[in-house]
Design an enzyme around this catalytic site. Structure first.
Site, mmCIF file in Angstrom:
data_model
loop_
_atom_site.group_PDB
_atom_site.id
_atom_site.type_symbol
_atom_site.label_atom_id
_atom_site.label_comp_id
_atom_site.label_asym_id
_atom_site.label_seq_id
_atom_site.Cartn_x
_atom_site.Cartn_y
_atom_site.Cartn_z
ATOM 1 N N ASP A 136 0.802 -1.222 0.000
ATOM 2 C CA ASP A 136 0.000 0.000 0.000
ATOM 3 C C ASP A 136 0.835 1.273 0.000
ATOM 4 O O ASP A 136 0.364 2.338 0.388
ATOM 5 C CB ASP A 136 -0.900 -0.001 1.246
ATOM 6 C CG ASP A 136 -0.101 -0.128 2.535
ATOM 7 O OD1 ASP A 136 1.144 -0.043 2.477
ATOM 8 O OD2 ASP A 136 -0.712 -0.306 3.604
ATOM 9 N N GLU A 163 -0.156 -9.015 -1.484
ATOM 10 C CA GLU A 163 -0.791 -8.494 -0.252
ATOM 11 C C GLU A 163 -1.981 -7.598 -0.624
ATOM 12 O O GLU A 163 -2.126 -6.461 -0.169
ATOM 13 C CB GLU A 163 0.211 -7.736 0.634
ATOM 14 C CG GLU A 163 -0.201 -7.627 2.085
ATOM 15 C CD GLU A 163 0.702 -6.697 2.893
ATOM 16 O OE1 GLU A 163 0.771 -5.505 2.606
ATOM 17 O OE2 GLU A 163 1.355 -7.193 3.826
ATOM 18 N N GLU A 170 -2.304 4.987 3.195
ATOM 19 C CA GLU A 170 -2.175 3.605 2.693
ATOM 20 C C GLU A 170 -3.516 2.946 2.373
ATOM 21 O O GLU A 170 -3.593 2.128 1.460
ATOM 22 C CB GLU A 170 -1.402 2.749 3.697
ATOM 23 C CG GLU A 170 0.084 3.077 3.801
ATOM 24 C CD GLU A 170 0.393 4.229 4.749
ATOM 25 O OE1 GLU A 170 -0.548 4.796 5.331
ATOM 26 O OE2 GLU A 170 1.588 4.566 4.905
ATOM 27 N N HIS A 218 5.783 4.822 13.436
ATOM 28 C CA HIS A 218 6.142 5.669 12.293
ATOM 29 C C HIS A 218 4.961 6.128 11.445
ATOM 30 O O HIS A 218 5.152 6.806 10.439
ATOM 31 C CB HIS A 218 7.107 4.915 11.373
ATOM 32 C CG HIS A 218 6.433 3.817 10.609
ATOM 33 N ND1 HIS A 218 6.260 2.561 11.126
ATOM 34 C CD2 HIS A 218 5.849 3.802 9.390
ATOM 35 C CE1 HIS A 218 5.620 1.815 10.249
ATOM 36 N NE2 HIS A 218 5.346 2.542 9.190
ATOM 37 N N ARG A 249 2.012 7.983 9.575
ATOM 38 C CA ARG A 249 1.682 9.399 9.339
ATOM 39 C C ARG A 249 0.472 9.850 10.165
ATOM 40 O O ARG A 249 0.454 10.964 10.676
ATOM 41 C CB ARG A 249 1.381 9.635 7.850
ATOM 42 C CG ARG A 249 2.630 9.773 7.002
ATOM 43 C CD ARG A 249 2.299 9.939 5.525
ATOM 44 N NE ARG A 249 3.508 9.788 4.724
ATOM 45 C CZ ARG A 249 4.189 10.803 4.183
ATOM 46 N NH1 ARG A 249 3.767 12.034 4.321
ATOM 47 N NH2 ARG A 249 5.281 10.576 3.482
ATOM 48 N N HIS A 298 12.501 5.291 13.839
ATOM 49 C CA HIS A 298 12.401 5.451 12.375
ATOM 50 C C HIS A 298 13.104 6.749 11.955
ATOM 51 O O HIS A 298 13.006 7.758 12.657
ATOM 52 C CB HIS A 298 10.915 5.496 11.999
ATOM 53 C CG HIS A 298 10.632 5.256 10.552
ATOM 54 N ND1 HIS A 298 10.830 6.224 9.596
ATOM 55 C CD2 HIS A 298 10.177 4.161 9.898
ATOM 56 C CE1 HIS A 298 10.483 5.736 8.410
ATOM 57 N NE2 HIS A 298 10.084 4.481 8.563
HETATM 58 C C1 UD1 Z 1 6.202 4.686 4.129
HETATM 59 C C2 UD1 Z 1 4.947 3.958 3.707
HETATM 60 C C3 UD1 Z 1 4.357 3.191 4.889
HETATM 61 C C4 UD1 Z 1 5.369 2.249 5.477
HETATM 62 C C5 UD1 Z 1 6.624 3.015 5.824
HETATM 63 C C6 UD1 Z 1 7.630 1.992 6.260
HETATM 64 C C7 UD1 Z 1 3.735 5.267 2.029
HETATM 65 C C8 UD1 Z 1 2.577 6.129 1.739
HETATM 66 N N1 UD1 Z 1 3.927 4.916 3.301
HETATM 67 O O1 UD1 Z 1 5.898 5.633 5.125
HETATM 68 O O2 UD1 Z 1 3.223 2.448 4.467
HETATM 69 O O3 UD1 Z 1 4.813 1.691 6.622
HETATM 70 O O4 UD1 Z 1 7.114 3.729 4.678
HETATM 71 O O5 UD1 Z 1 8.661 2.521 6.995
HETATM 72 O O6 UD1 Z 1 4.458 4.905 1.121
HETATM 73 N N2 UD1 Z 1 13.692 8.340 5.629
HETATM 74 C C9 UD1 Z 1 15.065 8.323 5.612
HETATM 75 N N3 UD1 Z 1 15.694 7.162 5.241
HETATM 76 C C10 UD1 Z 1 15.009 6.034 4.922
HETATM 77 C C11 UD1 Z 1 13.605 6.062 4.970
HETATM 78 C C12 UD1 Z 1 12.967 7.224 5.313
HETATM 79 O O7 UD1 Z 1 15.709 9.308 5.912
HETATM 80 O O8 UD1 Z 1 15.634 5.020 4.606
HETATM 81 C C13 UD1 Z 1 13.004 9.591 6.014
HETATM 82 C C14 UD1 Z 1 13.099 10.652 4.893
HETATM 83 O O9 UD1 Z 1 13.203 11.919 5.469
HETATM 84 C C15 UD1 Z 1 11.747 10.473 4.206
HETATM 85 C C16 UD1 Z 1 10.855 10.193 5.399
HETATM 86 O O10 UD1 Z 1 11.621 9.356 6.258
HETATM 87 O O11 UD1 Z 1 11.377 11.627 3.476
HETATM 88 C C17 UD1 Z 1 9.536 9.567 5.084
HETATM 89 O O12 UD1 Z 1 9.676 8.399 4.276
HETATM 90 P P1 UD1 Z 1 8.357 7.860 3.520
HETATM 91 O O13 UD1 Z 1 8.637 6.597 2.803
HETATM 92 O O14 UD1 Z 1 7.759 8.974 2.716
HETATM 93 O O15 UD1 Z 1 7.433 7.535 4.787
HETATM 94 P P2 UD1 Z 1 5.903 7.197 4.927
HETATM 95 O O16 UD1 Z 1 5.157 7.569 3.675
HETATM 96 O O17 UD1 Z 1 5.423 7.775 6.190
HETATM 97 N N1 UDP Z 2 12.030 -3.873 10.946
HETATM 98 C C1 UDP Z 2 13.421 -3.940 10.850
HETATM 99 N N2 UDP Z 2 14.175 -3.140 11.668
HETATM 100 C C2 UDP Z 2 13.624 -2.280 12.560
HETATM 101 C C3 UDP Z 2 12.199 -2.202 12.641
HETATM 102 C C4 UDP Z 2 11.440 -3.003 11.799
HETATM 103 O O1 UDP Z 2 13.955 -4.720 10.064
HETATM 104 O O2 UDP Z 2 14.366 -1.594 13.277
HETATM 105 C C5 UDP Z 2 11.218 -4.730 10.056
HETATM 106 C C6 UDP Z 2 10.097 -5.514 10.720
HETATM 107 O O3 UDP Z 2 10.541 -6.765 11.186
HETATM 108 C C7 UDP Z 2 9.060 -5.632 9.615
HETATM 109 C C8 UDP Z 2 9.271 -4.394 8.773
HETATM 110 O O4 UDP Z 2 10.546 -3.856 9.151
HETATM 111 O O5 UDP Z 2 9.316 -6.744 8.767
HETATM 112 C C9 UDP Z 2 8.183 -3.407 9.039
HETATM 113 O O6 UDP Z 2 8.482 -2.195 8.436
HETATM 114 P P1 UDP Z 2 7.755 -0.858 8.872
HETATM 115 O O7 UDP Z 2 7.286 -0.968 10.286
HETATM 116 O O8 UDP Z 2 8.691 0.245 8.518
HETATM 117 O O9 UDP Z 2 6.542 -0.760 7.843
HETATM 118 P P2 UDP Z 2 5.048 -1.353 7.893
HETATM 119 O O10 UDP Z 2 5.112 -2.807 8.115
HETATM 120 O O11 UDP Z 2 4.314 -0.608 8.980
HETATM 121 O O12 UDP Z 2 4.492 -0.976 6.565
#
Ligand code: UD1
Ligand code: UDP
Length: 395
Positions: free
Chosen positions: A101, A123, A137, A216, A218, A249
């Site tokens: 999603d 999924e 999502e 984490h 939103r 996160h």
């Molecule tokens: C996204 C997904 C959410 C998922 C989450 C997993 C969407 C709409 N949402 O969250 O479903 O649960 O990822 O974690 O796609 N950032 C870093 N390094 C990284 C990753 C993120 O610095 O490796 C920071 C950056 O500033 C980035 C921010 O986190 O801009 C947000 O990342 P983003 O993927 O946009 O987060 P979500 O959309 O909240």
């Molecule tokens: N996870 C990880 N390291 C961490 C926290 C989570 O590898 O420090 C793994 C966790 O086991 C799961 C996945 O990341 O498989 C979940 O990702 P996240 O919570 O970012 O996204 P969501 O599942 O909510 O979309």
């Protein structure tokens, strides 16, 4: 099946998508005579994605490099759409495979649809039926359902959701969730060879009951996350029989609340996100999980440990019905009370441990690839025509 290999272009961008698609990529690559498997990362996540690619040895053919600090949904979507178009247009695979999603899944699905390339959705069918939770999502996933040609639903619950939205029965396949494949494989590897745990050195976690926290979402930014942190402060001050480990996160909206509120508090350990094997090891040492993550809701029941879900609803109600997860929302008071109950009432705790994981059995990727093979064998004509005609496979 014709001589031409079926070209699957797998697209993902975030940590959970990578974990959940790794088993599918491996399974596809076991059949090089039938499938050509290409991998495109949007790199919606960068730091969180790279260790997963290494751990599961996922080869990357195209990198869209879209991540920006504190990215906003519209500009992120626009970048993915534009850059994925440039990968897709000259190559025209037989199928684009997306997962879940995320923005990457939704936008890659849209681009594939614009190019009339069939979409497979891993999924599929999870719903809260609340447009704003999880945000964005819930709507992303619904949109992918209407862009996709083949839907891999993890449970029969998800299948029913799809049927209710008019998705044709013959296009939906119940497979289990691929996260269980990834988790069981990683857990087995970690048991054989425990990972190095530099970040956890000196914590003396074994002396007390360990609570693993992640947050984490939103929709929890602002008041929800502040209230979660208040709950953790109270737990740490009221209970000297616990240690809380919280991999924070990298999202600035999370860092800017969690670190000022929780750094330096006794029995709360804020750490950087852990690589997958380290995190699986941490979960396997935990007394309970406190999380708003989707994947952790699905993984922890395999360890027969309770998961308290810090959200007002979940698109994974199977865990609630099976009694392996419990919704606690973001109220500090409810979090403190519910964690207290599970620490003090051993019978209540044991009830979680007796239940079977409703999310899968570790064979989801096999079922997905078997389904694709069956589709290919089912009708004459071009590969994408076969997907559109779609025969019913034997699962
Ligand atoms: C996204 C997904 C959410 C998922 C989450 C997993 C969407 C709409 N949402 O969250 O479903 O649960 O990822 O974690 O796609 N950032 C870093 N390094 C990284 C990753 C993120 O610095 O490796 C920071 C950056 O500033 C980035 C921010 O986190 O801009 C947000 O990342 P983003 O993927 O946009 O987060 P979500 O959309 O909240
Ligand atoms: N996870 C990880 N390291 C961490 C926290 C989570 O590898 O420090 C793994 C966790 O086991 C799961 C996945 O990341 O498989 C979940 O990702 P996240 O919570 O970012 O996204 P969501 O599942 O909510 O979309």
């Amino acid at each position: 099946m014709s001589g031409k290999r079926f070209h699957v272009l797998v697209v993902f961008g975030t940590r959970p998508e990578a974990i959940k698609l790794a088993p599918v990529i491996h399974e596809l690559r076991r059949f090089p005579g039938q499938f050509k498997t290409s991998v495109c990362i949007s790199a919606q996540h960068r730091q969180l994605l790279e260790p997963i690619l290494r751990w599961f040895r996922i080869p990357v053919h195209y990198d869209l490099d879209v991540m920006r600090p504190n990215q906003e949904l519209c500009e992120l979507s626009a970048r993915i759409l534009d850059r994925f178009h440039a990968v897709l247009a000259p190559r025209r695979p037989d199928m684009v495979l997306v997962q879940g999603d995320t923005t990457t899944a939704m936008v890659a699905g849209l681009a594939a649809f614009y190019h009339r390339v069939p979409v497979g959705h891993v999924e599929a069918g999870l719903r809260t039926l609340d447009r704003y939770s999880p945000f964005p999502e819930e709507i992303n996933r619904r949109l992918v359902s209407h862009l996709a040609d083949v839907h891999f639903a993890p449970t029969s619950w998800a299948r029913i959701n799809l049927l209710k939205e008019g998705i044709p029965r013959k296009r939906i396949f119940v497979t289990g969730n691929t996260v269980i494949d990834a988790f069981l494989e990683t857990h087995a590897r970690v048991l054989r060879r425990p990972p190095a745990l530099a970040q956890l050195k000196g914590f003396k976690l074994e002396a007390r009951r360990l609570i693993v926290v992640t947050a984490h979402r939103r929709e929890n930014f602002g008041p929800g996350l502040t209230s979660i942190c208040r709950g953790l402060q109270r737990l740490a001050s009221q209970r000297d029989d616990i240690e809380i480990v919280f991999p924070v996160h990298p999202n600035p909206n999370v860092q800017s609340v969690v670190r000022p509120m929780l750094a330096g508090i006794d029995r709360i350990h804020l750490i950087d996100p852990l690589e997958y094997p380290q995190f699986v090891w941490l979960l396997s040492s935990a007394y309970l999980g406190l999380t708003d993550s989707g994947g952790i809701q699905e993984e922890m029941p395999s360890l027969r440990r309770p998961v308290l879900v810090m959200r007002k609803n979940t698109e994974r109600p199977e865990g609630l019905h099976a009694g392996v997860c419990k919704l606690v929302g973001t109220s500090a008071e409810v979090i403190v009370r519910t964690v207290g109950q599970l620490l003090d009432d051993q019978q209540a705790y044991a009830r979680f441990a007796r239940r079977r994981n409703p999310f899968g059995d570790g064979k989801a990727a096999q079922k997905i690839v078997a389904t694709l093979k069956h589709i290919l064998a089912s009708a004459p004509g071009s590969n994408s025509r076969r997907v559109r005609a779609l025969g019913k496979p034997p699962i």
